[in-house]
Design an enzyme around this catalytic site. Structure first.
Site, PDB file in Angstrom:
ATOM      1  N   GLU A 130     -86.212  44.868  81.196  1.00  0.00           N
ATOM      2  CA  GLU A 130     -85.536  45.004  82.127  1.00  0.00           C
ATOM      3  C   GLU A 130     -84.886  44.090  83.028  1.00  0.00           C
ATOM      4  O   GLU A 130     -85.233  43.410  83.204  1.00  0.00           O
ATOM      5  CB  GLU A 130     -85.615  47.226  81.988  1.00  0.00           C
ATOM      6  CG  GLU A 130     -86.199  46.880  83.067  1.00  0.00           C
ATOM      7  CD  GLU A 130     -86.925  48.542  83.098  1.00  0.00           C
ATOM      8  OE1 GLU A 130     -86.270  48.698  84.623  1.00  0.00           O
ATOM      9  OE2 GLU A 130     -88.173  49.045  82.988  1.00  0.00           O
ATOM     10  N   ASP A 135     -92.146  59.230  80.447  1.00  0.00           N
ATOM     11  CA  ASP A 135     -92.690  58.159  80.159  1.00  0.00           C
ATOM     12  C   ASP A 135     -93.676  58.278  81.199  1.00  0.00           C
ATOM     13  O   ASP A 135     -93.537  58.331  82.389  1.00  0.00           O
ATOM     14  CB  ASP A 135     -91.721  56.344  79.815  1.00  0.00           C
ATOM     15  CG  ASP A 135     -90.590  57.349  81.579  1.00  0.00           C
ATOM     16  OD1 ASP A 135     -91.026  56.605  82.200  1.00  0.00           O
ATOM     17  OD2 ASP A 135     -89.770  57.804  80.404  1.00  0.00           O
ATOM     18  N   ASP A 186     -90.420  46.742  76.561  1.00  0.00           N
ATOM     19  CA  ASP A 186     -89.608  47.493  78.366  1.00  0.00           C
ATOM     20  C   ASP A 186     -88.943  46.007  78.686  1.00  0.00           C
ATOM     21  O   ASP A 186     -89.809  45.418  79.233  1.00  0.00           O
ATOM     22  CB  ASP A 186     -90.496  48.818  78.977  1.00  0.00           C
ATOM     23  CG  ASP A 186     -89.643  48.413  80.379  1.00  0.00           C
ATOM     24  OD1 ASP A 186     -89.031  48.388  80.195  1.00  0.00           O
ATOM     25  OD2 ASP A 186     -90.110  49.529  81.214  1.00  0.00           O
TER      26      ASP A 186
END
Length: 287
Positions: free
Chosen positions: A177, A86, A175
């Site tokens: 987090e 990534d 994403d």
């Protein structure tokens, strides 16, 4: 390790259940991030340090590295796993031919963050990975404190996060987090965070016809959603854990689909494993 796939009537179906230098410069700023349980919007969060990174500079795993950054390498066979990477603007222009020769067969590229940031290296990274033969997709770095989940899903789809049939485009990734900019859970209660994630994933599915992959760490998920189990039946899981195994998964998921296992890989730091063969990566992309 059991794989997040099922074979029925001859078809493979994916089960939904299924950069270090920059990070080092963030560690001082991230000292201001609270590690409390965030049961409600924090009233006394410390101010973000003057050296806090600029909005838009986050990348997949930045918070995981700061909070959980014990490095490791996977153990056991790779026979049923497929290597991936990534990338974001932190990697700059990526040497895709070198990655391909090293055995990397799929990639995810940061496309957007919030509703104002677009990766300036997106074209070289997204198109470059495709040009060497990789199966690639895009991810969105969530900032739930800046705008709604629905608005961020729309921004993502409109700026690189869409999906297309053909077996070469992976579904978009949310994403979600550790917050690199301030309060661990972005100032949201657990219920508010679950609602925000649901708004994003439902909007993405309505716009693209695919369920978004959720990238997260088990520790963050427990702290900021209360270990909510309401997404595993629909959204594939990309687990972040820099160790020799994925470890315990968040509630609701029996299997992980992808695993980010290190931020110190060769050529490109962030390396990942797809929990299946290359043929299964292709089937996952096809939908």
């Amino acid at each position: 390790m059991r794989r997040p796939v099922a074979v029925a009537d001859g078809r493979i179906r994916m089960l939904a259940t299924g950069g270090v230098l920059a990070a080092l410069s963030l560690l001082t700023a991230l000292g201001a991030v609270d590690s409390a349980a965030d049961d409600g919007p924090p009233s006394g969060d410390p101010p973000v340090a003057e050296e806090s990174p600029a909005r838009g500079s986050a990348y997949m795993g930045v918070g995981v590295l700061a909070h959980e950054g014990v490095q490791g390498r996977p153990t056991g066979t790779r026979a049923a796993q497929t290597e991936g990477v990534d990338v974001s603007s932190h990697q700059g222009d990526v040497d895709w031919p070198a990655l391909w020769k090293s055995g990397v067969k799929w990639a995810y590229v940061k496309a957007t963050e919030g509703t104002s940031y677009r990766n300036p290296k997106y074209g070289q990274q997204y198109d470059g990975s495709y040009d060497v033969g990789m199966i690639r997709g895009a991810y969105h770095f969530a900032t739930p404190d800046s705008s709604s989940g629905t608005a961020q899903a729309d921004y993502f789809v409109d700026h690189g996060g869409a999906w297309a049939k053909g077996g070469r485009t992976l579904p978009g990734v949310l994403d979600i987090e550790w917050n690199p900019y301030g309060s661990t859970c972005y100032g949201k209660t657990k219920a508010q965070m679950v609602s925000w994630i649901r708004d994003f994933t439902e909007r993405y599915r309505a716009r693209t016809g695919r369920a978004a992959v959720i990238y997260t760490s088990t520790a963050w998920w427990k702290q900021c959603t209360g270990d909510d189990d309401g997404f595993g039946a629909v959204n594939p899981l990309w687990i972040a854990r820099y160790a020799d195994s994925p470890g315990p998964l968040p509630a609701g998921w029996q299997y992980h689909t992808m695993w980010q296992y290190t931020s110190t890989g060769p050529i490109v730091g962030d390396h990942d494993r797809f929990n299946g063969t290359l043929e299964q990566v292709t089937a996952f992309a096809e939908g």
